[in-house]
Design a protein around this motif. Sequence first.
Motif, PDB file in Angstrom:
ATOM      1  N   TYR A  13      23.062  51.145  42.896  1.00 20.94           N
ATOM      2  CA  TYR A  13      24.298  50.455  42.530  1.00 20.94           C
ATOM      3  C   TYR A  13      24.216  50.045  41.070  1.00 20.94           C
ATOM      4  O   TYR A  13      23.146  49.699  40.559  1.00 20.94           O
ATOM      5  CB  TYR A  13      24.514  49.228  43.420  1.00 20.94           C
ATOM      6  CG  TYR A  13      24.812  49.569  44.863  1.00 20.94           C
ATOM      7  CD1 TYR A  13      26.124  49.677  45.318  1.00 20.94           C
ATOM      8  CD2 TYR A  13      23.780  49.804  45.768  1.00 20.94           C
ATOM      9  CE1 TYR A  13      26.403  49.997  46.641  1.00 20.94           C
ATOM     10  CE2 TYR A  13      24.040  50.128  47.090  1.00 20.94           C
ATOM     11  CZ  TYR A  13      25.359  50.222  47.512  1.00 20.94           C
ATOM     12  OH  TYR A  13      25.625  50.546  48.824  1.00 20.94           O
ATOM     13  N   PHE A  14      25.368  50.065  40.418  1.00 17.85           N
ATOM     14  CA  PHE A  14      25.449  49.746  38.998  1.00 17.85           C
ATOM     15  C   PHE A  14      26.396  48.562  38.826  1.00 17.85           C
ATOM     16  O   PHE A  14      27.568  48.641  39.225  1.00 17.85           O
ATOM     17  CB  PHE A  14      25.941  50.957  38.204  1.00 17.85           C
ATOM     18  CG  PHE A  14      25.271  52.245  38.606  1.00 17.85           C
ATOM     19  CD1 PHE A  14      23.889  52.371  38.538  1.00 17.85           C
ATOM     20  CD2 PHE A  14      26.013  53.317  39.086  1.00 17.85           C
ATOM     21  CE1 PHE A  14      23.263  53.545  38.922  1.00 17.85           C
ATOM     22  CE2 PHE A  14      25.397  54.490  39.473  1.00 17.85           C
ATOM     23  CZ  PHE A  14      24.017  54.611  39.396  1.00 17.85           C
ATOM     24  N   THR A  15      25.879  47.474  38.278  1.00 20.27           N
ATOM     25  CA  THR A  15      26.677  46.272  38.072  1.00 20.27           C
ATOM     26  C   THR A  15      26.912  46.100  36.584  1.00 20.27           C
ATOM     27  O   THR A  15      25.970  45.924  35.806  1.00 20.27           O
ATOM     28  CB  THR A  15      25.970  45.042  38.658  1.00 20.27           C
ATOM     29  OG1 THR A  15      25.677  45.287  40.045  1.00 20.27           O
ATOM     30  CG2 THR A  15      26.870  43.818  38.573  1.00 20.27           C
ATOM     31  N   CYS A  16      28.188  46.182  36.174  1.00 27.28           N
ATOM     32  CA  CYS A  16      28.582  46.200  34.769  1.00 27.28           C
ATOM     33  C   CYS A  16      29.271  44.895  34.395  1.00 27.28           C
ATOM     34  O   CYS A  16      29.926  44.259  35.220  1.00 27.28           O
ATOM     35  CB  CYS A  16      29.537  47.354  34.483  1.00 27.28           C
ATOM     36  SG  CYS A  16      28.957  48.971  35.054  1.00 27.28           S
TER      37      CYS A  16
ATOM     38  N   THR B 148      31.716  44.050  37.390  1.00 24.86           N
ATOM     39  CA  THR B 148      32.152  45.088  38.328  1.00 24.86           C
ATOM     40  C   THR B 148      30.934  45.815  38.879  1.00 24.86           C
ATOM     41  O   THR B 148      30.068  46.245  38.116  1.00 24.86           O
ATOM     42  CB  THR B 148      33.094  46.096  37.642  1.00 24.86           C
ATOM     43  OG1 THR B 148      34.253  45.401  37.166  1.00 24.86           O
ATOM     44  CG2 THR B 148      33.526  47.183  38.615  1.00 24.86           C
ATOM     45  N   LYS B 149      30.880  45.962  40.204  1.00 25.65           N
ATOM     46  CA  LYS B 149      29.782  46.663  40.857  1.00 25.65           C
ATOM     47  C   LYS B 149      30.304  47.943  41.492  1.00 25.65           C
ATOM     48  O   LYS B 149      31.321  47.935  42.199  1.00 25.65           O
ATOM     49  CB  LYS B 149      29.140  45.778  41.934  1.00 25.65           C
ATOM     50  CG  LYS B 149      27.919  46.401  42.603  1.00 25.65           C
ATOM     51  CD  LYS B 149      27.281  45.405  43.574  1.00 25.65           C
ATOM     52  CE  LYS B 149      26.006  45.980  44.207  1.00 25.65           C
ATOM     53  NZ  LYS B 149      25.351  44.991  45.109  1.00 25.65           N
TER      54      LYS B 149
ATOM     55  N   THR C 149      34.382  40.600  39.858  1.00 28.08           N
ATOM     56  CA  THR C 149      34.479  39.148  39.717  1.00 28.08           C
ATOM     57  C   THR C 149      34.968  38.814  38.318  1.00 28.08           C
ATOM     58  O   THR C 149      34.580  39.469  37.353  1.00 28.08           O
ATOM     59  CB  THR C 149      33.116  38.482  39.967  1.00 28.08           C
ATOM     60  OG1 THR C 149      32.731  38.693  41.324  1.00 28.08           O
ATOM     61  CG2 THR C 149      33.183  36.981  39.714  1.00 28.08           C
ATOM     62  N   VAL C 150      35.801  37.781  38.225  1.00 25.69           N
ATOM     63  CA  VAL C 150      36.418  37.402  36.961  1.00 25.69           C
ATOM     64  C   VAL C 150      35.956  36.005  36.551  1.00 25.69           C
ATOM     65  O   VAL C 150      35.864  35.108  37.381  1.00 25.69           O
ATOM     66  CB  VAL C 150      37.953  37.426  37.077  1.00 25.69           C
ATOM     67  CG1 VAL C 150      38.601  36.794  35.863  1.00 25.69           C
ATOM     68  CG2 VAL C 150      38.446  38.847  37.247  1.00 25.69           C
TER      69      VAL C 150
ATOM     70  N   GLY D 244      28.780  39.180  44.169  1.00 23.29           N
ATOM     71  CA  GLY D 244      29.713  38.726  43.151  1.00 23.29           C
ATOM     72  C   GLY D 244      30.003  37.239  43.193  1.00 23.29           C
ATOM     73  O   GLY D 244      30.886  36.755  42.475  1.00 23.29           O
ATOM     74  N   ASN D 245      29.284  36.483  44.037  1.00 19.01           N
ATOM     75  CA  ASN D 245      29.496  35.043  44.139  1.00 19.01           C
ATOM     76  C   ASN D 245      28.692  34.308  43.067  1.00 19.01           C
ATOM     77  O   ASN D 245      27.508  34.611  42.846  1.00 19.01           O
ATOM     78  CB  ASN D 245      29.076  34.544  45.524  1.00 19.01           C
ATOM     79  CG  ASN D 245      29.794  35.288  46.638  1.00 19.01           C
ATOM     80  OD1 ASN D 245      31.014  35.248  46.723  1.00 19.01           O
ATOM     81  ND2 ASN D 245      29.022  35.987  47.475  1.00 19.01           N
TER      82      ASN D 245
END
Length: 483
Positions: A245-248, A266-267, A278-279, A328-329
């Motif tokens: 997985y890539f989390t950007c 963004t994942k 997530t924002v 994303g929390n």
Amino acid sequence: MLTKFILLLTFSTFLLSSTWIHTYGGNEKDDIYGFDFTNDNNILAVGSTKSFSFDNHRKGMLVKVDLNGGTQWLKTYSNGNPYNLTKMVVSNEFIYLGGVVNTNGDQDALLIKTDLEGNIIWEKQFGDSDIQFASCIYLCEDSILLSMECKTSNPYADGKLLILDLDGNLIEDFDFPNQIIRSIIQVDGGFVFCGYETGSVYLYSGLIGKVDNNFQVEWSEIYNEYNDSEYFYDFVVTTEDNRSYFTCVGTANASYINSNTVGIITKVNDDGMKIWSTVFDYSEETNDQITSISTSSDGNFIISGFINFKFNNSADCFGLIAKVDHGGNIIWEKNHNLSIDEFDFFNRVKEVQSSGDLLIVGSVGGNDVLYGNSDGLILRTDSEGNYTDIDENFEKNSDLVITSYPNPFNASTTFTFTSNYLGEAKITVTNTNGQLIDKFIRNITAKGTHSFSFDAVNLHSGIYFVKIEIGSSTSIKKISLIK
């Protein structure tokens, strides 16, 4: 007569704590963009400086600091033209620095190789368009990957990936039309990259893709959740349930310079499918951005960036650090305005492996993002983004005492003083006739111990006096220059 007078502010704590703040700068714009840890448990930080330059040009800057915040050395780089260094990779034997050099109005991508003491082995310039700069460096076993952003009369920028040998010689290059690579990580079977794509529908879209070991694109996806503009600046790779997985991280909705932007995470999975986003949105009227992401020892993500920024300089900008889990929390979030009512930008964060503390670099101070007098920042916090200020029991009205070492000196000496006063510090240097040699005004934004270096390489031997005024306190030190 040119006298070099540099202020190195060292903000330290009087408590038994590993946290500290160290800034680098003077009365010009100075920034630190990236850092890495060395094998001997020290820190190398890269940036650019105008305060440590005496020909009115920005220079590249490389600083080596120990884990307690002590500066071991500081080097600057320029061939007579303005340098801006923003990227760095450290190997067991060498340091690779990337950025841009401005030559007669043209901007070329710049790559410098040094030894571990910052001494230049070679430097190379690359470019065949109007503007190009290094957007990413990745070090392989026998080659260097240098990504460039290239701008011409075309309103949309193009990307180019250079494959270089370890001496900086070009082996092969690959064009990425309308795609800019900002980060690269090697994975099984090739390389994953993130960045942004330019186009006519949206000004920019977030970009993630993969190339094989021959640098042929296997897949690439663009992301634009907000139907405006979106950028990815950095990412990490994790493995879950035998999948990658890539989390950007980056920013979104930035097509209008005064519009609100939000920081985004963004994942996506290894097919490019988005899992979640997530924002970080501090205010509908300000700009927020996430600039870096790294993994923590507990398997979560640590991010850095800034919030509450306005281009018209009407808001205080806060440095942002936060911990986010794999869903994303937000676990915790800290916002720091170390410069007090001015701009703070946190450009990169990583965990100090031996302790779990966090190390952050960026810039603090100034009230103009392009031309302000910011200082480069290196900050160590605890594992939750907290740092300890000076002991509140420190006597608030204590006399200002200054020390000098060495004294007598040959060409340069360092002064150290401690102050619990926040505000303007005025430093002047005079000769025995009372003639002003140099002066410096600085805004003290953190309580603690401060040091500045005085370089008198162009002065004659003799006696000089350094006077520091902070609040109602004054201290004068006699120094002897012997050549």
